[in-house]
Design a protein around this motif. Structure first.
Motif, PDB file in Angstrom:
ATOM      1  N   UNK A 116       0.837  -1.203   0.000  1.00 32.37           N
ATOM      2  CA  UNK A 116       0.000   0.000   0.000  1.00 32.37           C
ATOM      3  C   UNK A 116       0.868   1.248   0.000  1.00 32.37           C
ATOM      4  N   UNK A 117       1.939   1.206   0.800  1.00 35.01           N
ATOM      5  CA  UNK A 117       2.843   2.353   0.872  1.00 35.01           C
ATOM      6  C   UNK A 117       3.452   2.666  -0.476  1.00 35.01           C
ATOM      7  N   UNK A 118       3.901   1.627  -1.173  1.00 35.01           N
ATOM      8  CA  UNK A 118       4.518   1.838  -2.481  1.00 35.01           C
ATOM      9  C   UNK A 118       3.532   2.506  -3.433  1.00 35.01           C
ATOM     10  N   UNK A 123       2.214  27.159 -21.940  1.00 33.87           N
ATOM     11  CA  UNK A 123       1.914  26.181 -20.900  1.00 33.87           C
ATOM     12  C   UNK A 123       0.711  26.548 -20.047  1.00 33.87           C
ATOM     13  N   UNK A 132       0.914   4.230  -2.639  1.00 37.05           N
ATOM     14  CA  UNK A 132       0.599   5.584  -2.192  1.00 37.05           C
ATOM     15  C   UNK A 132       1.694   6.554  -2.627  1.00 37.05           C
ATOM     16  N   UNK A 133       2.947   6.163  -2.416  1.00 36.57           N
ATOM     17  CA  UNK A 133       4.055   7.044  -2.797  1.00 36.57           C
ATOM     18  C   UNK A 133       4.080   7.233  -4.306  1.00 36.57           C
ATOM     19  N   UNK A 170       3.749  10.785  -6.098  1.00 36.58           N
ATOM     20  CA  UNK A 170       4.838  11.330  -6.907  1.00 36.58           C
ATOM     21  C   UNK A 170       4.449  11.485  -8.372  1.00 36.58           C
ATOM     22  N   UNK A 171       3.747  10.491  -8.902  1.00 34.63           N
ATOM     23  CA  UNK A 171       3.570  10.461 -10.356  1.00 34.63           C
ATOM     24  C   UNK A 171       2.152  10.781 -10.812  1.00 34.63           C
TER      25      UNK A 171
END
Lengths: 354, 284
Positions: free
Chosen positions: B12-14, B250, B16-17, B21-22
Motif C-alpha cells: 500500500x505504501x509503495x 503552458x 501511495x508514494x 509522486x507520479x
C-alpha cells in the motif's frame, strides 16, 4: 509501528533511488564521452561507430522528435549539464541564442567548416554562425502529380487557391509553414510578428481552407503517392523521395520563393565535453561523412564537398538541391517570440473553419 | 508484526508514494501552471492570473470542446448499437466457445492502436482495399472519397474503442438472471417489451460503464483525428498538445487540461450516481 513512518521511510528510499539515478551521468563524465541529442532517424549508426573508433570518444546518443521537447529537456538539465551537442532548427537557434543557452563555437577547431556552402552561412537566425553549424537543410515548395495536373500551370503559391483544387490539396501540418505561404504572397516576411499582417495572412488562408483535404507533416510523400491528393505543399527532401517512387510527381519551387529551414549543430552552454563536441562537429563536416549522412537520411546536405561526391542524378536534381536563384528568393525561418500564441490561435481557427 | 501485515503495508505504501509522486504531484503542477503567465525564455513566469481560463471562453475553444463531444458521442452511440447485440450473442453462446469468442474481442488489443489506425488508412485510401473491392465488384465506377472525412474519424474511433463497450456489456448480460426474462415472457410480454422493460434496465450498469469507457477516451484520442481526419479537426487533445509542443503556452494548455479533467470528473460522478440508482432499483 504506525502508518506514517512507513510511508516516510518508503518515500526516503525512493528519493535516494532517484538521486542515485540522477548522479549516474555525472560519474560517467570522467571518461571521454560525448552526449549527443538529435532528431530521431537523423544520424546513421555507422557514423557514430566510426567516430568512436577513430577518436576513442564514446558517444551517448538520444533522440527527440520535436524542437520544443528538446528545448524543455535542455532547460531541465541546464544546471547539471546533460547534453554536449544538439540539433535545433534555425528558428530555435535564434531562440536559444537569445536565451543565452548556447556556447560560441571555437572555429579554429573546425577546419572542415570550409566545406560548407556559403549560401547557407551567415543567415539572420545566427549572423556569422557564431553558435551554429548547418547539418541538413531543406526548402518547402509544391509537389504536383503530373498525371492529373499539368505542372506548367503551377508556378506560384497563389496557384494553390485555384477553385479546381477544391478538396484536393495537401498542406504541411505546421503553422509556420502554412502561414509562411500567405505572408510571402502578401509580400511580408515569413517571420512577421505584426498582428495585422498575421491576421491578413489568416484571412487569406481562410479562402484556401475549402481546398484543403489533408494537413500532414510526418510523411507528406505517402499522402501524395497514395493518390489521395494531386497537389500539395511539401519539403524538398520528401518530394525527392516521392519522385523516386513515382516519376510522375514533379516538384515546383514557386516564383515567390521557397520557405527554408536548416537544422544546426550547436553546443549548449551547459555542455561538459566541449572539446569532444567540437571534434564531432568537425568529423561530421568531412565530405565522406556528410555524404553518408545525406544519403542515409535523405535530406539535403549543406556540405559542398559532400555534394560533389553524391551520384550525379542526386546532385544535379533541382528538387534535392535547389538552384542559386531558388535560394536567393527563399527566406529562412527565425523565431517569432511573443507572436507565437497569436499564430497558434489563428491556426486553431483555420482548422476549425469549414 | 507478521510478514503478511508487512507485505500489506509495503504494497500500500509503495502505491501511495507512487500515486503521490507520479499522479498527484504532476496534476498539482498542472493546476498551478494554469494560473501563471507564459514566458519567453522560461516556460512560466510567476505572475498569477486567471487569463488562461478567461481565454477558454472564446467561442473558438467552445467550438473545439463541442466538436470533441460530438465526435465522441457519435462514436459511443455507434459502439452501443454494434456492441450490444455483439455482447448479447457472446453471452448467449455455448459456454464452451465463450472464452474463445472473448479472446477474439481482445486479440486486437495486442497490436498498438497506432498501428491499427495506420491499417485503417490502407483500407480507406482512394486506391485502398475497400475502394478496390467495390470497384472490382462493379458497385462503383469512381473511387469513393472515404479518407480524411469525419466519417473516417468516427469509423476509426469505433473500431478502436468497440472492445471497451463489448466487455462491460458482456459482463452485465452474462450476469443477467434469465428467470426474470422467462417470468416476463410467462406474463405475456412480447420480445420487444421484454427487451425494453426487463433486459435493458437489468443490464444498464453495463451500458453506462461501456458508454463511459468509450466516451471519455474518445475525447482524447487526437491521433485518430489527425491520421484519419487529415488533421482538419481540432479536438481537445490536439489543442492541449499543441499548446505545449508548438505554441509554448503552458498556462493555456494547463487550463484546457484542467477544464477537461473537471468535465470528465463530473461525468464519472454522474455515472456513479446512475450506477447507484440502478443497483438500488435492482435490490428493490
Amino acid at each position: 509501528m504506525n502508518r506514517l513512518p512507513t510511508l516516510a521511510r518508503l518515500g526516503a528510499l525512493l528519493l535516494a533511488l532517484l538521486s542515485s539515478l540522477a548522479c549516474a551521468p555525472a560519474r560517467a563524465a570522467d571518461e571521454r564521452t560525448l552526449v549527443l541529442y538529435n532528431w530521431a532517424e537523423y544520424m546513421p549508426r555507422p557514423v557514430l561507430k566510426q567516430f568512436t573508433k577513430e577518436t576513442g570518444i564514446k558517444v551517448r546518443y538520444s533522440t527527440y522528435d520535436n524542437n520544443e521537447a528538446m528545448f524543455a529537456k535542455l532547460k531541465a538539465v541546464e544546471a547539471s549539464g546533460g547534453y554536449d551537442l544538439v540539433v535545433p532548427s534555425s528558428y530555435y537557434v535564434t531562440r536559444m541564442r537569445a536565451a543565452g543557452m548556447l556556447r560560441p563555437l571555437d572555429k579554429d577547431r573546425l577546419p572542415n567548416l570550409k566545406n560548407l556552402d556559403p549560401r547557407l552561412l551567415d543567415k539572420p537566425y545566427d549572423p556569422g554562425n557564431a553558435y551554429s553549424v548547418p547539418y541538413l537543410w531543406g526548402a518547402s515548395g509544391i509537389a504536383v502529380d503530373s498525371a492529373r495536373i499539368d505542372p506548367a500551370t503551377v508556378t506560384s503559391w497563389a496557384d494553390l487557391w485555384k477553385p479546381e483544387y477544391r478538396g484536393r490539396l495537401m498542406l504541411l501540418d505546421d503553422l509556420r509553414e502554412v502561414f509562411g505561404i500567405a505572408l510571402k504572397l502578401d509580400g511580408r516576411s515569413i517571420n512577421s510578428r505584426d498582428p495585422d499582417e498575421i491576421r491578413a495572412a489568416y484571412e487569406k488562408l481562410l479562402e484556401l481552407r475549402p481546398n484543403v483535404k489533408v494537413f500532414n507533416a510526418e510523411s507528406p510523400k505517402s499522402v501524395l503517392l497514395s493518390g489521395e491528393v494531386r497537389i500539395g505543399q511539401i519539403y524538398n527532401g520528401e518530394a525527392w523521395m516521392a519522385e523516386q517512387a513515382n516519376p510522375k510527381i514533379r516538384f515546383v519551387i514557386p516564383k515567390e520563393g521557397p520557405l527554408l529551414w536548416v537544422d544546426n549543430l550547436v553546443i549548449p552552454k551547459s555542455a561538459r565535453h566541449v572539446e569532444e563536441a567540437h571534434a564531432f562537429i568537425d568529423f561530421v563536416l568531412r565530405p565522406e561523412i556528410a555524404k553518408q549522412i545525406a544519403e542515409e537520411v535523405g535530406y539535403t546536405t549543406p556540405n559542398l564537398a559532400a555534394r560533389a561526391l553524391l551520384a550525379k542524378k542526386v546532385r544535379d536534381s533541382r528538387t534535392a538541391y535547389p538552384s542559386d536563384a531558388d535560394l536567393e528568393r527563399g527566406e529562412f525561418q527565425t523565431d517569432v517570440g511573443d507572436a507565437l500564441p497569436l499564430y497558434e490561435q489563428y491556426w486553431s481557427k483555420l482548422k476549425a473553419a469549414r | 508484526m507478521s510478514d503478511h501485515a508487512l507485505f500489506k503495508r509495503v504494497a500500500i505504501g509503495t502505491i501511495a508514494v507512487w500515486l503521490l509522486l507520479f499522479a498527484f504531484a504532476p496534476n498539482l503542477m498542472v493546476v498551478i501552471a494554469s494560473f501563471l503567465t507564459r514566458g519567453e525564455s522560461e516556460f512560466l513566469v510567476w505572475t498569477p492570473t486567471t487569463d488562461a481560463y478567461a481565454r477558454m471562453l472564446d467561442p473558438l475553444y467552445l467550438h473545439v470542446f463541442w466538436n470533441s463531444f460530438y465526435l465522441s458521442a457519435m462514436t459511443t452511440l455507434l459502439c452501443l448499437v454494434i456492441g450490444y447485440p455483439f455482447a448479447y450473442l457472446i453471452a448467449r453462446a455455448n459456454p464452451a466457445v465463450r472464452p474463445y469468442l472473448l479472446l477474439l474481442v481482445i486479440i486486437p488489443f495486442w497490436t498498438s492502436s497506432l498501428v491499427r489506425t495506420y491499417a485503417m488508412i490502407v483500407i480507406l485510401n482512394t486506391n485502398g482495399l475497400l475502394n478496390t473491392l467495390l470497384q472490382s465488384l462493379g458497385l462503383i465506377d469512381e473511387p469513393l472519397e472515404l479518407l480524411y472525412t469525419d466519417g473516417a474519424v468516427i469509423a476509426g474511433l469505433v473500431y478502436t474503442l468497440l472492445p471497451f463497450m463489448v466487455l462491460p456489456l458482456y459482463a452485465a448480460i452474462e450476469k443477467l438472471d434469465w428467470r426474470l426474462v422467462e417470468a416476463a415472457r410467462d406474463l405475456g410480454a412480447r420480445k420487444v417489451r421484454t427487451f425494453a422493460s426487463v433486459i435493458i434496465p437489468l443490464t444498464s450498469p453495463g451500458i453506462v460503464a461501456g458508454c463511459m469507457l468509450v466516451f471519455l477516451p474518445g475525447l482524447g484520442m487526437f491521433y485518430v483525428a489527425d491520421f484519419l481526419g487529415g488533421s482538419k479537426t481540432t479536438l481537445i487533445g490536439n489543442l492541449i498538445q499543441r499548446q505545449f509542443l508548438s505554441a509554448r503556452d503552458w498556462p493555456f494548455g494547463s487550463a484546457a487540461s484542467v477544464t477537461l479533467t473537471i468535465v470528465m470528473g463530473l461525468m464519472i460522478g454522474l455515472y456513479l450516481l446512475a450506477a447507484k440508482r440502478a443497483n438500488a432499483k435492482v435490490e428493490v
